[in-house]
Design a protein around this motif. Structure first.
Motif, mmCIF file in Angstrom:
data_model
loop_
_atom_site.group_PDB
_atom_site.id
_atom_site.type_symbol
_atom_site.label_atom_id
_atom_site.label_comp_id
_atom_site.label_asym_id
_atom_site.label_seq_id
_atom_site.Cartn_x
_atom_site.Cartn_y
_atom_site.Cartn_z
ATOM 1 N N GLY A 28 0.685 -1.161 0.035
ATOM 2 C CA GLY A 28 -0.028 -0.033 -0.084
ATOM 3 C C GLY A 28 0.722 1.208 -0.105
ATOM 4 N N ASP A 29 2.303 1.223 0.060
ATOM 5 C CA ASP A 29 2.993 2.365 0.099
ATOM 6 C C ASP A 29 4.183 1.975 -0.927
ATOM 7 O OD1 ASP A 29 4.493 4.598 0.660
ATOM 8 O OD2 ASP A 29 5.101 4.006 2.649
ATOM 9 N N GLY A 30 5.433 1.614 -0.598
ATOM 10 C CA GLY A 30 6.538 1.340 -1.281
ATOM 11 C C GLY A 30 7.465 2.529 -1.476
ATOM 12 N N ALA A 31 7.052 3.642 -0.711
ATOM 13 C CA ALA A 31 7.895 4.795 -1.161
ATOM 14 C C ALA A 31 9.442 4.348 -1.014
ATOM 15 C CB ALA A 31 7.810 5.955 0.182
ATOM 16 N N GLY A 32 10.427 4.830 -2.056
ATOM 17 C CA GLY A 32 11.737 4.667 -1.986
ATOM 18 C C GLY A 32 12.065 3.363 -2.433
ATOM 19 N N MET A 33 11.120 2.483 -2.817
ATOM 20 C CA MET A 33 11.429 1.083 -3.515
ATOM 21 C C MET A 33 11.506 1.180 -4.947
ATOM 22 S SD MET A 33 12.275 -2.135 -3.194
ATOM 23 C CE MET A 33 12.028 -2.366 -1.472
ATOM 24 N N PRO A 34 12.691 0.810 -5.489
ATOM 25 C CA PRO A 34 12.592 0.922 -7.043
ATOM 26 C C PRO A 34 12.006 -0.506 -7.583
ATOM 27 C CG PRO A 34 14.981 -0.004 -6.145
ATOM 28 C CD PRO A 34 14.000 0.418 -5.027
ATOM 29 N N LEU A 35 11.299 -0.296 -8.629
ATOM 30 C CA LEU A 35 10.762 -1.516 -9.257
ATOM 31 C C LEU A 35 11.000 -1.891 -10.490
ATOM 32 C CD1 LEU A 35 6.933 -0.346 -8.839
ATOM 33 C CD2 LEU A 35 8.452 -1.589 -7.292
#
Length: 283
Positions: free
Chosen positions: A176-183
């Motif tokens: 629900g967030d994922g801030a800072g995570m590269p995809l």
């Protein structure tokens, strides 16, 4: 006028360049140019306009293309019917699939098959391109889209679950967030695929770092620590140094379908290979 020259003409019309047509037919580019020139001389017509973007059919070329396609259809239908009654376990089978599916699931089955049938040669073509079964570009095709051609016999082969993967030494993101995570995800042409859409929805604040239309490339990027990736589990679960993350909401899986032309339903080598594939992979 030679039928083989018309095949060259059709390949150029479909590919738009001599180089693309040469690759399609397995001939050299100069040979393709000579064959086209011979056909134009035989017909007394200019069939293409040579432009900076490639070869464009003239009005005369369009007329020839219609007749050449009918001739091609008849020739291929005759060849399919003759091949379809071949009871010998020998010859060549051309198989098409996506890159990761061919490398990770089909290759082991095909290796087992040719050990038992040494007179059969299996050609595996891995590509995002859809190869035509009626035009005998392939004898059997594996893909994630159902077949709708009435000339094609098809069946659902298997359901493939997908998982979320991240190198084990990287802190996982919060659902629900994922801030800072590269995809690591599909390229723009495939951004509408269910797993790519799902990833964007469950990690809305994550950012795309890398894109590729090749699942094996995505997996290698994930192993190198470039970011989080959604991968088919038959591929992702084999990776070293990578953890499959367990979220409450799982990524959508995909069905895989196999198809072949109805005229080849009695082709012995095709039936033998298909039976083994179904035995090893069907679920």
């Amino acid at each position: 006028m030679e039928w083989s020259d018309l095949r060259v003409f059709l390949a150029i019309a479909r590919e738009g360049t001599l180089g693309g047509a040469a690759q399609k037919l397995g001939q050299s580019q100069p040979t393709m140019g000579r064959r086209l020139k011979a056909l134009e001389l035989a017909l007394g017509q200019t069939l293409f306009q040579r432009t900076g973007d490639g070869f464009v059919l003239t009005n005369e070329g369009h007329a020839v293309a219609l007749h050449a396609e009918h001739m091609e259809e008849e020739a291929l239908a005759l060849q399919r019917q003759l091949d379809g009654h071949d009871r010998e376990l020998g010859g060549t089978l051309r198989i098409s699939s996506s890159d990761w599916f061919g490398a990770n699931l089909l290759a082991p089955v095909f290796a087992e098959f040719v050990k038992s049938h040494p007179r059969i040669v299996v050609e595996l073509l891995t590509s995002q391109t859809y190869f035509s079964l009626p035009r005998r570009e392939a004898d059997m095709v594996f893909r994630i889209q159902p077949f709708d051609d009435p000339e094609v016999i098809s069946r659902r082969l298997m359901h493939i679950p997908y998982g979320v993967y991240l190198r084990s030494d990287i802190e996982p993101p919060k659902l629900g967030d994922g801030a800072g995570m590269p995809l690591i995800t599909m390229d723009a042409n495939f951004s509408g695929m269910p797993d790519a859409v799902w990833l964007k929805n469950v990690l809305p604040n994550a950012h795309v770092a890398l894109r590729s239309n090749n699942r094996d490339v995505q997996a290698r990027m994930c192993v190198c620590g470039a970011g989080l990736a959604v991968l088919p589990r038959p591929l992702g679960d084999t990776l070293t140094g990578v953890t499959r993350l367990e979220f409450d909401e799982r990524p959508p899986g995909r069905d895989t379908f196999v198809g072949y032309h109805r005229d080849l339903r009695k082709l012995a080598r095709l039936r033998s290979l298909l039976d083994l594939v179904i035995e090893r992979l069907s679920n």
